[in-house]
Design a protein around this motif. Structure first.
Motif, PDB file in Angstrom:
ATOM      1  N   MET A   1      14.303  -6.662  -5.617  1.00 49.45           N
ATOM      2  CA  MET A   1      13.417  -6.988  -4.503  1.00 49.45           C
ATOM      3  C   MET A   1      13.589  -8.432  -4.018  1.00 49.45           C
ATOM      4  SD  MET A   1       9.869  -5.118  -5.644  1.00 49.45           S
ATOM      5  CE  MET A   1       9.723  -3.341  -5.596  1.00 49.45           C
ATOM      6  N   ALA A   2      14.464  -9.170  -4.637  1.00 47.64           N
ATOM      7  CA  ALA A   2      14.654 -10.567  -4.251  1.00 47.64           C
ATOM      8  C   ALA A   2      14.974 -10.675  -2.773  1.00 47.64           C
ATOM      9  CB  ALA A   2      15.768 -11.195  -5.084  1.00 47.64           C
ATOM     10  N   GLY A   3      14.295 -11.616  -2.100  1.00 46.15           N
ATOM     11  CA  GLY A   3      14.530 -11.851  -0.688  1.00 46.15           C
ATOM     12  C   GLY A   3      13.872 -10.847   0.229  1.00 46.15           C
ATOM     13  N   SER A   4      13.082  -9.936  -0.309  1.00 44.76           N
ATOM     14  CA  SER A   4      12.469  -8.899   0.519  1.00 44.76           C
ATOM     15  C   SER A   4      11.223  -9.408   1.235  1.00 44.76           C
ATOM     16  CB  SER A   4      12.105  -7.681  -0.340  1.00 44.76           C
ATOM     17  OG  SER A   4      11.169  -8.027  -1.341  1.00 44.76           O
ATOM     18  N   ARG A   5      10.858  -8.683   2.284  1.00 39.00           N
ATOM     19  CA  ARG A   5       9.654  -8.994   3.063  1.00 39.00           C
ATOM     20  C   ARG A   5       8.710  -7.795   2.997  1.00 39.00           C
ATOM     21  NH1 ARG A   5       8.747  -9.679   9.468  1.00 39.00           N
ATOM     22  NH2 ARG A   5       7.060 -11.210   9.445  1.00 39.00           N
ATOM     23  N   TRP A   6       7.451  -8.056   2.682  1.00 41.99           N
ATOM     24  CA  TRP A   6       6.459  -7.004   2.458  1.00 41.99           C
ATOM     25  C   TRP A   6       5.375  -7.051   3.527  1.00 41.99           C
ATOM     26  CZ3 TRP A   6       5.229  -4.470  -2.602  1.00 41.99           C
ATOM     27  CH2 TRP A   6       6.287  -4.571  -3.518  1.00 41.99           C
ATOM     28  N   PHE A   7       4.816  -5.870   3.818  1.00 37.87           N
ATOM     29  CA  PHE A   7       3.562  -5.772   4.560  1.00 37.87           C
ATOM     30  C   PHE A   7       2.567  -5.106   3.628  1.00 37.87           C
ATOM     31  CE2 PHE A   7       0.662  -3.465   7.540  1.00 37.87           C
ATOM     32  CZ  PHE A   7       0.099  -4.588   8.117  1.00 37.87           C
ATOM     33  N   VAL A   8       1.411  -5.744   3.442  1.00 36.65           N
ATOM     34  CA  VAL A   8       0.446  -5.294   2.449  1.00 36.65           C
ATOM     35  C   VAL A   8      -0.901  -5.049   3.118  1.00 36.65           C
ATOM     36  CG1 VAL A   8      -0.723  -5.821   0.267  1.00 36.65           C
ATOM     37  CG2 VAL A   8       1.621  -6.640   0.660  1.00 36.65           C
ATOM     38  N   THR A   9      -1.420  -3.827   3.006  1.00 33.52           N
ATOM     39  CA  THR A   9      -2.793  -3.559   3.405  1.00 33.52           C
ATOM     40  C   THR A   9      -3.640  -3.490   2.140  1.00 33.52           C
ATOM     41  OG1 THR A   9      -2.781  -1.126   3.263  1.00 33.52           O
ATOM     42  CG2 THR A   9      -1.881  -2.132   5.275  1.00 33.52           C
TER      43      THR A   9
END
Length: 319
Positions: free
Chosen positions: A1-9
């Motif tokens: 997951m390194a360098g990943s971008r998340w959207f969190v609800t």
């Protein structure tokens, strides 16, 4: 997951706080360079309560409701959809609102995921989708075909989660479902319907621990660190279109939990506030699927979980 971008609800809730703390720790310790956009209905309130997270540059905030939020710009690798109301009062007082929030919120998140090229979505569902656990079934597995009573307004939360699972399974998005049971750890609310939180509150305040009913109800509790590790494993390696139980498979009575919390807190007095029909209901998952397929195991015992949680609260304001 390194360098990943998340959207969190749901990033400002119990699950979300642990996920954000984990992301920040991974960035600090192993330079993961993970970033996240967190949806919240009250960003400023959260920032006041969690200023150390508010100050993190890898976290950005989007104010809005899960049912109609504006889509953040850019590409995202992962979505963690954890936003939902677990309020017992709302489930009874306004079941239509509960269903509406869960269903419309999930539909909105799926639409966003499709537009943003999301690699994988994790939906946190609930063991409530199974309905009442039969007394003859010690541990309830993912293949159990039961369900809640569709004519009971109190089943709104469970039915909403069932529909959310169906929406995800019907989507073109790669999605894994976490059917979550009961948990304990720092950030668990102390003043809502969570028995473990209420017991912790009573013990920390040196008051008798109040147990509703006769204390024979059977539950199991997974510590929040294990919970977070399991959720990350599901996000990274969970099979798309598949549901996994998340929780401890070690049963404990509600009275037993109260006694263990009292023994490590500032009180040992337990008060039972009611009676039942003598047939304790169970809510204990079979977690062999996540163990066998993804290698996940419970690493923190209930006694250690209680100790860690109480120690955390002893240096934090009780609330």
């Amino acid at each position: 997951m390194a360098g990943s971008r998340w959207f969190v609800t749901g990033g400002t809730g119990f699950f979300g706080k642990w996920l954000l703390e984990c992301i920040c720790a991974a960035n600090d310790v192993i330079n993961s360079e993970i970033s996240a956009v967190i949806l919240s209905r009250n960003v400023e309130h959260f920032k006041k309560r969690m200023p150390h997270l508010a100050a993190r540059t890898e976290l950005s905030w989007l104010s809005g409701d899960v049912t109609d939020f504006r889509f953040p710009s850019g590409k995202f690798n992962y979505v963690a959809h954890m936003a939902t109301s677990t309020s017992t009062y709302l489930n009874q007082a306004n079941p239509r609102a509960v269903i509406d929030t869960i269903v419309r919120g999930t539909d909105r998140v799926l639409a966003f995921s499709e537009q943003s090229g999301v690699q994988h979505l994790l939906l946190t569902s609930s063991g409530a989708v199974y309905g009442p656990q039969p007394p003859t079934l010690d541990h309830i597995g993912e293949n159990y075909g039961g369900g809640p009573d569709v004519l009971s307004p109190g089943a709104a939360y469970a039915e909403g989660k069932r529909i959310a699972e169906l929406l995800c399974a019907s989507s073109s998005i790669s999605c894994t479902i976490a059917r979550c049971f009961a948990f304990i750890g720092p950030h668990l609310p102390l003043d809502t319907h969570f028995a473990a939180g209420n017991f912790l509150r009573d013990a920390l305040n040196g008051k008798p621990i109040m147990v509703h009913g006769d204390g024979l109800t059977i539950r199991s509790y997974l510590y929040a660190a294990d919970l977070t590790i399991w959720l990350l494993a599901l996000q990274a390696f969970g099979e798309a279109g598949r549901a996994y139980n998340v929780g401890s498979d070690e049963p404990i009575s509600i009275r037993g939990l109260a006694e263990r919390i009292g023994a490590q807190g500032f009180t040992t007095e337990i008060r039972l506030l009611g009676e039942s029909d003598g047939k304790p209901n169970r809510y204990v998952p079979d977690v062999s699927r996540i163990a066998n397929e993804l290698g996940q195991r419970q690493t923190i015992t209930i006694d250690d979980a209680v100790r860690r949680t109480l120690n955390w609260h002893k240096v934090k304001p009780v609330g």
